[in-house]
Design a protein around this motif. Structure first.
Motif, mmCIF file in Angstrom:
data_model
loop_
_atom_site.group_PDB
_atom_site.id
_atom_site.type_symbol
_atom_site.label_atom_id
_atom_site.label_comp_id
_atom_site.label_asym_id
_atom_site.label_seq_id
_atom_site.Cartn_x
_atom_site.Cartn_y
_atom_site.Cartn_z
ATOM 1 N N UNK A 1 104.009 -0.063 -113.083
ATOM 2 C CA UNK A 1 103.998 -0.923 -111.946
ATOM 3 C C UNK A 1 103.739 0.148 -110.575
ATOM 4 N N UNK A 2 104.183 1.082 -110.639
ATOM 5 C CA UNK A 2 104.170 2.181 -109.542
ATOM 6 C C UNK A 2 102.628 2.631 -109.657
ATOM 7 N N UNK A 3 102.033 2.970 -110.983
ATOM 8 C CA UNK A 3 100.769 3.292 -111.195
ATOM 9 C C UNK A 3 99.846 2.192 -110.532
ATOM 10 N N UNK A 4 100.062 1.016 -110.607
ATOM 11 C CA UNK A 4 99.137 -0.327 -110.105
ATOM 12 C C UNK A 4 99.114 0.113 -108.697
ATOM 13 N N UNK A 5 100.182 0.277 -108.053
ATOM 14 C CA UNK A 5 100.318 0.399 -106.534
ATOM 15 C C UNK A 5 99.452 1.455 -106.098
ATOM 16 N N UNK A 6 99.493 2.445 -106.915
ATOM 17 C CA UNK A 6 98.771 3.899 -106.365
ATOM 18 C C UNK A 6 97.255 3.728 -106.748
ATOM 19 N N UNK A 7 97.086 2.864 -107.867
ATOM 20 C CA UNK A 7 95.494 2.456 -108.006
ATOM 21 C C UNK A 7 95.004 1.657 -106.902
ATOM 22 N N UNK A 8 95.961 0.381 -106.477
ATOM 23 C CA UNK A 8 95.487 -0.484 -105.508
ATOM 24 C C UNK A 8 95.227 0.116 -104.365
ATOM 25 N N UNK A 9 96.056 1.158 -103.809
ATOM 26 C CA UNK A 9 95.921 1.815 -102.547
ATOM 27 C C UNK A 9 94.529 2.657 -102.549
ATOM 28 N N UNK A 10 94.444 3.438 -103.797
ATOM 29 C CA UNK A 10 93.093 4.202 -103.813
ATOM 30 C C UNK A 10 91.579 3.144 -103.844
ATOM 31 N N UNK A 11 91.985 2.232 -104.299
ATOM 32 C CA UNK A 11 90.544 1.109 -104.289
ATOM 33 C C UNK A 11 90.555 0.608 -103.032
ATOM 34 N N UNK A 12 91.613 0.578 -102.212
ATOM 35 C CA UNK A 12 91.306 0.166 -100.843
ATOM 36 C C UNK A 12 90.817 1.021 -99.828
ATOM 37 N N UNK A 13 91.260 2.267 -100.323
ATOM 38 C CA UNK A 13 90.562 3.659 -99.476
ATOM 39 C C UNK A 13 89.230 3.448 -99.889
ATOM 40 N N UNK A 14 88.628 3.378 -101.195
ATOM 41 C CA UNK A 14 87.420 3.413 -101.300
ATOM 42 C C UNK A 14 86.543 2.420 -101.192
ATOM 43 N N UNK A 15 87.177 1.022 -100.919
ATOM 44 C CA UNK A 15 86.567 0.075 -100.374
ATOM 45 C C UNK A 15 86.001 0.175 -98.849
ATOM 46 N N UNK B 1 65.932 18.828 -104.915
ATOM 47 C CA UNK B 1 66.646 17.770 -104.834
ATOM 48 C C UNK B 1 67.822 17.725 -105.932
ATOM 49 N N UNK B 2 68.760 18.226 -105.521
ATOM 50 C CA UNK B 2 69.972 18.146 -106.484
ATOM 51 C C UNK B 2 71.181 17.271 -105.976
ATOM 52 N N UNK B 3 71.762 16.812 -107.090
ATOM 53 C CA UNK B 3 72.815 15.708 -106.593
ATOM 54 C C UNK B 3 74.204 16.721 -107.058
ATOM 55 N N UNK B 4 75.016 16.869 -105.949
ATOM 56 C CA UNK B 4 75.955 17.819 -106.345
ATOM 57 C C UNK B 4 77.229 16.802 -106.361
ATOM 58 N N UNK B 5 77.842 16.819 -107.534
ATOM 59 C CA UNK B 5 79.123 15.873 -107.893
ATOM 60 C C UNK B 5 80.229 16.670 -107.993
ATOM 61 N N UNK B 6 81.229 16.235 -106.987
ATOM 62 C CA UNK B 6 82.586 16.915 -107.249
ATOM 63 C C UNK B 6 83.507 15.934 -107.728
ATOM 64 N N UNK B 7 84.157 16.391 -108.784
ATOM 65 C CA UNK B 7 85.145 15.437 -109.596
ATOM 66 C C UNK B 7 86.607 15.702 -109.169
ATOM 67 N N UNK B 8 87.277 14.516 -109.097
ATOM 68 C CA UNK B 8 88.738 14.741 -108.756
ATOM 69 C C UNK B 8 89.104 13.615 -109.812
ATOM 70 N N UNK B 9 90.472 13.602 -109.835
ATOM 71 C CA UNK B 9 91.265 12.723 -110.725
ATOM 72 C C UNK B 9 92.431 12.034 -109.979
ATOM 73 N N UNK B 10 92.865 10.811 -110.355
ATOM 74 C CA UNK B 10 94.099 10.189 -109.942
ATOM 75 C C UNK B 10 94.557 9.389 -110.915
ATOM 76 N N UNK B 11 95.692 9.887 -111.347
ATOM 77 C CA UNK B 11 96.379 9.356 -112.356
ATOM 78 C C UNK B 11 95.558 9.141 -113.760
ATOM 79 N N UNK B 12 94.779 10.068 -114.233
ATOM 80 C CA UNK B 12 94.002 9.999 -115.156
ATOM 81 C C UNK B 12 92.650 9.251 -115.167
#
Length: 197
Positions: A29-43, A86-97
């Motif tokens: 349930x807490x994971x859902x809240x954290x994912x929803x918060x990150x989705x809102x930031x990304x939106x 022309x290089x695409x630079x990709x930085x990876x990060x993780x949030x709860x897997x």
């Protein structure tokens, strides 16, 4: 009623299992809240990028119209492509897997091959579309992260609902059934011991 043999140790084990399931439920349930918060930031980030895209796309179209007016379609097609890395630079990060990414377009401009008929309009067109391309790469990274977050959110919500609606009630029912059966067995033992006494 289930097929488990009612014992006190089974009752304790099922109680421990229920407690673990509730902890898992709270975590998910807490994971859902954290994912929803990150989705809102990304939106919000995606929305801001799309607003910038609308402005840059309008400027790129205007520059393209200017270059077409000056050179015509055939003249514009034969202008040399910008010599750029022309290089695409990709930085990876993780949030709860969940693997998220930030993408940037690295357009290191080198020396352009000389054009037969150079013009400021052609240069402006190239520059505007270069900026637009860089923004589109960034939008692609945000869109990918959003899709991954949404997929993980849906998967987590399904797990939460399964725990809440199926597994926890079933475990509660098992515990109640075993408790009732143990009480019945104790009563039967008590009645039997009174008869033999």
């Amino acid at each position: 009623m289930n097929d488990l043999t009612p014992t006190r140790s089974l009752l304790i084990a099922l109680g421990d299992e229920r407690r673990t399931m509730r902890e898992g439920y709270a975590f998910l349930d807490e994971k859902c809240l954290l994912l929803a918060g990150e989705m809102l930031r990304e939106v919000r980030r995606h929305h801001d990028l799309m607003q910038r895209y609308a402005l840059l796309e309008k400027a790129a179209r205007a520059a393209l119209r200017g270059a077409l007016a000056r050179h015509g379609l055939n003249g514009l097609q034969v202008l040399p492509v910008a010599a750029a890395s022309r290089n695409v630079e990709v930085k990876h990060r993780a949030l709860l897997g969940v693997a998220l990414l930030d993408a940037r377009w690295d357009a290191t401009v080198g020396s352009n091959p000389p054009a037969v008929n150079p013009s400021p309009e052609a240069h402006a067109c190239r520059a505007e579309y270069s900026r637009l391309t860089a923004l589109l790469v960034e939008i692609a990274g945000v869109s990918t992260s959003l899709a991954r977050l949404y997929a993980e959110y849906r998967r987590t919500v399904r797990r939460v609902r399964a725990l809440q609606d199926v597994l926890l009630p079933a475990r509660d029912q098992d515990i109640a059934d075993i408790y009732t059966r143990l009480e019945d067995l104790e009563r039967e033992d008590e009645v039997a011991s009174r008869r033999h006494s």
